[in-house]
Design a protein around this motif. Structure first.
Motif, short mmCIF file in Angstrom:
data_model
loop_
_atom_site.label_atom_id
_atom_site.label_comp_id
_atom_site.label_asym_id
_atom_site.label_seq_id
_atom_site.Cartn_x
_atom_site.Cartn_y
_atom_site.Cartn_z
N PRO A 138 0.79 -1.30 0.00
CA PRO A 138 -0.54 -0.47 0.50
C PRO A 138 1.05 1.68 -0.06
CG PRO A 138 -1.03 -1.91 1.45
CD PRO A 138 0.85 -1.59 1.27
N GLY A 139 0.36 1.73 -0.86
CA GLY A 139 1.21 3.10 -0.47
C GLY A 139 2.74 3.34 -1.40
N GLN A 140 3.65 2.00 -1.73
CA GLN A 140 4.41 2.47 -2.36
C GLN A 140 4.68 1.66 -4.08
OE1 GLN A 140 7.00 3.40 -0.81
NE2 GLN A 140 6.80 3.24 1.53
N ARG A 141 5.48 2.19 -4.51
CA ARG A 141 5.53 1.63 -6.42
C ARG A 141 6.31 0.58 -5.89
NH1 ARG A 141 8.25 3.68 -10.95
NH2 ARG A 141 7.35 1.89 -12.11
N THR A 142 5.19 -0.86 -6.70
CA THR A 142 5.83 -2.17 -7.06
C THR A 142 5.65 -2.68 -8.26
OG1 THR A 142 4.18 -3.28 -6.25
CG2 THR A 142 5.59 -2.47 -4.05
N VAL A 143 6.92 -3.19 -8.25
CA VAL A 143 6.52 -4.00 -9.84
C VAL A 143 5.34 -5.08 -10.18
CG1 VAL A 143 7.14 -5.34 -11.37
CG2 VAL A 143 9.04 -5.07 -10.31
N GLN A 144 4.45 -5.86 -8.95
CA GLN A 144 3.18 -6.53 -8.88
C GLN A 144 2.30 -5.63 -8.78
OE1 GLN A 144 2.40 -8.84 -5.76
NE2 GLN A 144 0.71 -10.14 -6.46
N GLY A 145 2.38 -4.64 -8.31
CA GLY A 145 1.58 -2.98 -7.82
C GLY A 145 1.26 -2.69 -9.78
N ASP A 146 1.81 -2.51 -10.37
CA ASP A 146 2.58 -1.29 -10.96
C ASP A 146 2.00 -2.33 -11.90
OD1 ASP A 146 3.40 0.92 -9.82
OD2 ASP A 146 4.13 1.44 -11.70
N LEU A 147 2.96 -3.94 -12.71
CA LEU A 147 1.59 -4.46 -13.51
C LEU A 147 0.30 -5.12 -13.46
CD1 LEU A 147 2.60 -6.02 -16.38
CD2 LEU A 147 3.94 -7.58 -14.54
N GLU A 148 -0.05 -5.43 -12.28
CA GLU A 148 -1.54 -6.56 -11.95
C GLU A 148 -2.11 -4.37 -12.55
OE1 GLU A 148 -1.15 -9.40 -9.04
OE2 GLU A 148 -1.75 -7.47 -8.91
N GLN A 149 -2.29 -3.46 -12.44
CA GLN A 149 -2.96 -2.77 -12.59
C GLN A 149 -3.06 -2.35 -13.98
OE1 GLN A 149 -1.09 1.50 -11.08
NE2 GLN A 149 -3.00 2.15 -10.75
N ALA A 150 -1.33 -2.17 -14.48
CA ALA A 150 -1.87 -2.19 -15.83
C ALA A 150 -2.57 -3.42 -16.45
CB ALA A 150 -0.33 -2.37 -17.15
N LEU A 151 -2.37 -4.48 -16.21
CA LEU A 151 -2.97 -5.59 -16.90
C LEU A 151 -4.56 -5.54 -16.93
CD1 LEU A 151 -0.50 -8.51 -15.88
CD2 LEU A 151 -1.09 -8.04 -18.30
N SER A 152 -4.63 -5.37 -15.21
CA SER A 152 -6.13 -5.10 -15.43
C SER A 152 -6.55 -4.20 -16.29
CB SER A 152 -6.37 -4.89 -13.52
OG SER A 152 -6.46 -5.72 -13.46
N MET A 153 -6.38 -2.65 -16.65
CA MET A 153 -7.00 -1.99 -17.43
C MET A 153 -6.89 -1.85 -18.75
SD MET A 153 -4.90 2.34 -18.26
CE MET A 153 -4.35 2.15 -16.13
N VAL A 154 -5.61 -2.82 -19.39
CA VAL A 154 -5.97 -3.62 -20.63
C VAL A 154 -6.60 -4.01 -20.58
CG1 VAL A 154 -4.29 -4.75 -22.65
CG2 VAL A 154 -3.49 -2.57 -20.71
N LEU A 155 -6.78 -5.29 -19.81
CA LEU A 155 -7.73 -6.19 -20.61
C LEU A 155 -8.97 -6.29 -19.33
CD1 LEU A 155 -5.83 -8.87 -19.03
CD2 LEU A 155 -5.52 -8.32 -21.25
#
Length: 283
Positions: A36-53
């Motif tokens: 929470p509140g931090q940039r992480t690889v999993q957080g950014d990547l899951e957000q990007a995937l959810s946005m696209v898919l």
């Protein structure tokens, strides 16, 4: 690697198991795992995937890297509805490039066998640690993945010490213990090479426990500086708790470069073996 196990998609579920190859510059990232509140690889990547898919995505990863650690060969998987995969799969790499920050990339996305598990099917993980004892410091274009070392090191002595650590051992002295997790690992390779002012440590194992690679390199640098004899790191293998004598080198020099997997018809068997080992009580 604390992500919950993801079961094999059941037959007729309409789900497709998808493998993602992932690379990142970890300098500005707080490791793999979402926080929470931090940039992480999993957080950014899951957000990007959810946005696209336009569906929620939950990733399982081969190895959870710490804050500041890089990857050129990270592997993750997720399960997607067949229709979503059919619609977006062919364009997913390009579309992710458009929404991800430049320090995270997904070079490849492909359908995987149902038995594929990015974490438990892995045969080995391969890391590289780069440091330079050149008085000028790291080359400007390699400053993100190469640590400037303040003192000269003897790479030959480091290599001698590294060879004594190979094999299956309890690496508790080199690990930050996690509750319920074993620290027994099989170190497949630990090599040290010098090229001018650059000293590179190559580490391969079936898996690594928390901070193990950076601690191993820290012990080797103590030998390389002449502060410890070559036999010292191996002597620590008799300990059952983390050794405060072992320095942990900076995260920025460490890169996950490859994860190995068996052929498709051996994936399920490998996952069963790995789960059994991880569930074993610590020695």
């Amino acid at each position: 690697m604390q992500h919950p196990d993801e079961p094999v998609p059941p037959g007729g579920s309409g789900l497709v198991r998808v493998r993602l190859d992932v690379a990142y510059d970890g300098t500005a990232l707080h490791g793999w795992a979402r926080q929470p509140g931090q940039r992480t690889v999993q957080g950014d990547l899951e957000q990007a995937l959810s946005m696209v898919l336009r569906v929620p995505v939950d990733l399982t990863v081969a190895g959870r890297t710490d804050a500041g650690v890089h990857a050129t060969g990270q592997v993750a998987h997720c399960d997607l509805p067949q229709g979503v995969w059919d619609e977006h799969g062919p364009r997913l790499v390009r579309r992710l490039r458009g929404v991800l920050s430049p320090d995270i990339a997904v070079p490849s996305v492909a359908e995987a066998p149902p038995d594929f598990d990015a974490r438990f099917s892995a045969l080995g993980r391969h890391y590289v640690y780069r440091l330079t004892d050149d008085p000028a410091g790291p080359p400007p274009l390699r400053r993100a993945d190469t640590v400037g070392w303040p003192r000269p090191v003897d790479a030959g002595a480091m290599a001698e010490a590294a060879g004594l650590l190979l094999g299956e051992h309890d690496f508790a002295a080199f690990c930050r213990r996690r509750e319920g997790a074993t620290t027994i690992r099989t170190l497949l390779a630990l090599d040290v090479a010098r090229d001018g002012g650059l000293v590179t440590v190559y580490a391969s194992a079936d898996a690594f426990c928390h901070s193990m690679v950076r601690s191993l390199v820290g012990a080797l640098t103590a030998v390389g500086e002449g502060r410890r004899p070559p036999e010292w790191p191996a002597a620590l293998l008799s300990r059952t708790e983390r050794s405060s004598d072992v320095p942990v080198v900076p995260a920025g020099g460490l890169t996950l470069v490859r994860v190995d997997y068996p052929v498709d018809d051996e994936l399920a068997a490998r996952a069963l073996v790995t789960r059994a080992r991880r569930d074993a009580s610590p020695a």
